[in-house]
Design a protein around this motif. Structure first.
Motif, short mmCIF file in Angstrom:
data_model
loop_
_atom_site.label_atom_id
_atom_site.label_comp_id
_atom_site.label_asym_id
_atom_site.label_seq_id
_atom_site.Cartn_x
_atom_site.Cartn_y
_atom_site.Cartn_z
N ASN A 142 61.54 -0.77 -23.04
CA ASN A 142 60.08 -0.81 -23.23
C ASN A 142 59.51 -2.14 -22.78
N ALA A 143 60.22 -3.22 -23.06
CA ALA A 143 59.74 -4.55 -22.69
C ALA A 143 59.66 -4.74 -21.18
N ARG A 144 60.39 -3.94 -20.43
CA ARG A 144 60.39 -4.06 -18.97
C ARG A 144 59.42 -3.09 -18.29
N ARG A 145 58.89 -2.14 -19.03
CA ARG A 145 58.02 -1.14 -18.41
C ARG A 145 56.55 -1.49 -18.64
N PRO A 146 55.77 -1.67 -17.56
CA PRO A 146 54.36 -2.05 -17.72
C PRO A 146 53.56 -1.08 -18.57
N GLU A 147 53.84 0.22 -18.43
CA GLU A 147 53.07 1.20 -19.21
C GLU A 147 53.38 1.08 -20.71
#
Length: 122
Positions: A84-89
């Motif tokens: 989650n921390a790596r996904r912009p959305e």
């Protein structure tokens, strides 16, 4: 499964009823709208009863003031959280939820932590 437990204290200008109505009626639908994006597997709100309902048990244990509610969110793993921390959305969804939380939660007085359940009964 990894669980986020968030013990909520309302902002001072809100009554318990107003806090809980906003949390359930406004914030909960926001969480539901981004649950898939954030990979939330389960979201539960536990709303506290009026203070007098817990006064006796708190007094018998010299317990601190109660919380206005507890939010519980389940995720598959720490790896899913790291993703989650790596996904912009996911970052955008988390930021949107935080902005809404600032409208009704006294964040500095509301502890939260990651944990893992160990079911003993049930």
């Amino acid at each position: 499964m990894i669980k986020l437990t968030f013990c909520l204290v309302r902002l001072p200008h809100l009554s318990r009823d107003a806090f809980q109505a906003y949390w359930r009626g406004t914030h909960a639908p926001l969480v539901a709208s981004v649950a898939e994006t954030l990979k939330i597997r389960r979201y539960v709100q536990m709303h506290s009863l009026p203070g007098e309902a817990s006064a006796g048990i708190r007094a018998s244990r010299d317990a601190p003031d109660e919380f206005d509610g507890v939010a519980e969110l389940w995720f598959d793993s720490l790896e899913a959280l790291a993703e989650n921390a790596r996904r912009p959305e996911a970052q955008a969804a988390g930021a949107m939820l935080l902005e809404d939380e600032k409208r009704f939660i006294d964040l500095p007085r509301s502890p939260l932590w990651w944990g893992q359940e160990h079911v003993i009964v049930g």
